[in-house]
Scaffold this motif. Structure first.
Motif, mmCIF file in Angstrom:
data_model
loop_
_atom_site.group_PDB
_atom_site.id
_atom_site.type_symbol
_atom_site.label_atom_id
_atom_site.label_comp_id
_atom_site.label_asym_id
_atom_site.label_seq_id
_atom_site.Cartn_x
_atom_site.Cartn_y
_atom_site.Cartn_z
ATOM 1 N N UNK A 195 31.477 99.920 9.183
ATOM 2 C CA UNK A 195 30.639 101.072 9.510
ATOM 3 C C UNK A 195 30.171 101.202 10.502
ATOM 4 N N UNK A 196 29.505 101.801 10.539
ATOM 5 C CA UNK A 196 29.340 102.525 12.607
ATOM 6 C C UNK A 196 28.228 102.254 12.419
ATOM 7 N N UNK A 197 27.417 101.871 12.084
ATOM 8 C CA UNK A 197 26.554 101.004 11.792
ATOM 9 C C UNK A 197 25.951 98.935 12.618
ATOM 10 N N UNK A 198 27.560 99.323 11.654
ATOM 11 C CA UNK A 198 27.585 97.354 11.950
ATOM 12 C C UNK A 198 28.165 97.524 13.656
ATOM 13 N N UNK A 199 29.019 98.809 13.676
ATOM 14 C CA UNK A 199 29.228 97.939 15.266
ATOM 15 C C UNK A 199 27.944 98.538 16.313
ATOM 16 N N UNK A 200 26.844 99.410 16.306
ATOM 17 C CA UNK A 200 26.460 100.073 17.109
ATOM 18 C C UNK A 200 25.166 99.329 16.699
ATOM 19 N N UNK A 201 24.913 98.762 15.781
ATOM 20 C CA UNK A 201 23.411 97.666 15.297
ATOM 21 C C UNK A 201 23.728 96.314 15.159
ATOM 22 N N UNK A 202 25.053 96.135 16.028
ATOM 23 C CA UNK A 202 25.270 94.544 15.879
ATOM 24 C C UNK A 202 25.060 93.635 14.946
ATOM 25 N N UNK A 203 25.523 94.042 14.043
ATOM 26 C CA UNK A 203 25.731 93.871 12.740
ATOM 27 C C UNK A 203 25.968 92.317 12.865
ATOM 28 N N UNK A 204 25.748 91.238 12.048
ATOM 29 C CA UNK A 204 26.155 89.527 12.254
ATOM 30 C C UNK A 204 27.547 89.404 11.288
ATOM 31 N N UNK A 205 27.551 90.402 10.151
ATOM 32 C CA UNK A 205 28.897 90.213 9.876
ATOM 33 C C UNK A 205 29.983 90.460 10.803
ATOM 34 N N UNK A 206 29.644 91.981 11.707
ATOM 35 C CA UNK A 206 30.739 92.306 12.600
ATOM 36 C C UNK A 206 30.736 91.461 13.711
ATOM 37 N N UNK A 207 30.483 90.284 13.328
ATOM 38 C CA UNK A 207 30.271 89.163 15.213
ATOM 39 C C UNK A 207 31.152 88.480 15.271
ATOM 40 N N UNK A 208 32.097 88.298 14.112
ATOM 41 C CA UNK A 208 33.410 88.077 13.363
ATOM 42 C C UNK A 208 34.454 88.603 13.703
ATOM 43 N N UNK A 209 34.530 89.727 13.580
ATOM 44 C CA UNK A 209 35.624 90.912 14.315
ATOM 45 C C UNK A 209 35.777 91.547 15.329
ATOM 46 N N UNK A 210 34.648 91.366 15.993
ATOM 47 C CA UNK A 210 34.174 91.515 17.357
ATOM 48 C C UNK A 210 35.760 91.186 18.367
ATOM 49 N N UNK A 211 36.075 90.219 18.099
ATOM 50 C CA UNK A 211 37.004 90.078 19.170
ATOM 51 C C UNK A 211 38.819 90.853 19.111
ATOM 52 N N UNK A 212 38.395 91.057 17.613
ATOM 53 C CA UNK A 212 40.458 91.920 17.087
ATOM 54 C C UNK A 212 39.732 93.189 17.034
ATOM 55 N N UNK A 213 38.852 93.329 17.188
ATOM 56 C CA UNK A 213 37.966 95.106 18.198
ATOM 57 C C UNK A 213 38.059 95.796 19.757
ATOM 58 N N UNK A 214 37.385 94.093 19.646
ATOM 59 C CA UNK A 214 38.050 94.353 21.542
ATOM 60 C C UNK A 214 39.267 94.099 22.063
ATOM 61 N N UNK A 215 40.653 93.706 21.037
ATOM 62 C CA UNK A 215 41.733 93.651 21.652
ATOM 63 C C UNK A 215 42.115 94.975 21.318
ATOM 64 N N UNK A 216 41.520 95.636 19.961
ATOM 65 C CA UNK A 216 42.671 96.848 19.998
ATOM 66 C C UNK A 216 42.177 97.692 20.712
ATOM 67 N N UNK A 217 40.745 97.712 21.084
ATOM 68 C CA UNK A 217 40.643 98.982 22.588
ATOM 69 C C UNK A 217 41.375 98.522 24.000
ATOM 70 N N UNK A 218 41.858 97.447 24.232
ATOM 71 C CA UNK A 218 42.489 96.588 25.359
ATOM 72 C C UNK A 218 43.206 97.038 25.191
ATOM 73 N N UNK A 219 44.533 97.334 24.064
ATOM 74 C CA UNK A 219 45.533 97.050 23.275
ATOM 75 C C UNK A 219 46.023 99.421 23.643
#
Length: 151
Positions: A37-61
């Motif tokens: 969910x967008x809330x997990x990203x915008x609010x910095x949910x702890x669950x999202x923290x483990x997935x943040x690297x993959x999302x960042x690589x996707x953005x850069x790609x």
């Protein structure tokens, strides 16, 4: 995106067709596919923290794919190191490390540049722009301008 086994020109000559990374067309599609969910990203949910690297690589790609001649990644045969992106632009090869936060440790990147000392690396992170001997740190928001950096 395919793996290359070397940091030498041309990267395609060392391409490993049996090993690759998959990227989505868009960060939003990646989130939807993973029911993030967008809330997990915008609010910095702890669950999202483990997935943040993959999302960042996707953005850069997404930012790099239309700007460079060739885009690969590199990993050691023993799986002890990985370079997120290797760009071939004209007669230059640029290793790129992506960091989702301000963690500026880049062991794989420094080892790779030590192995290929003629290369100058780029690290994309949440930190400000700054130049070092062997590397330039570029803020993530400027990933689309990586092509304009003088190395």
């Amino acid at each position: 995106m395919n793996r290359t086994k070397s940091g030498e020109m041309p990267l395609s000559a060392f391409e490993d067709f049996g090993t690759f990374k998959l990227f989505m067309l868009d960060v939003g599609l990646m989130c939807a596919m993973n029911k993030l969910s967008s809330d997990a990203i915008l609010l910095g949910n702890d669950i999202f923290s483990t997935y943040r690297g993959a999302m960042t690589e996707q953005y850069v790609c997404q930012q790099l794919i239309g700007e460079v001649d060739s885009l690969f990644y590199w990993s050691a045969d023993n799986s002890r190191g990985e370079i997120d992106f290797l760009i071939q632009k004209g007669d230059k090869i640029i290793p790129v490390e992506v960091k989702a936060e301000e963690n500026l440790k880049a062991k794989s990147l420094s080892a790779f540049v030590a192995r290929y000392p003629s290369l100058h690396a780029i690290r994309l992170s949440m930190s400000d722009y700054r130049e070092q001997d062997w590397m330039t740190n570029v803020p993530l928001y400027a990933a689309c301008a990586i092509d304009n950096i003088k190395l």
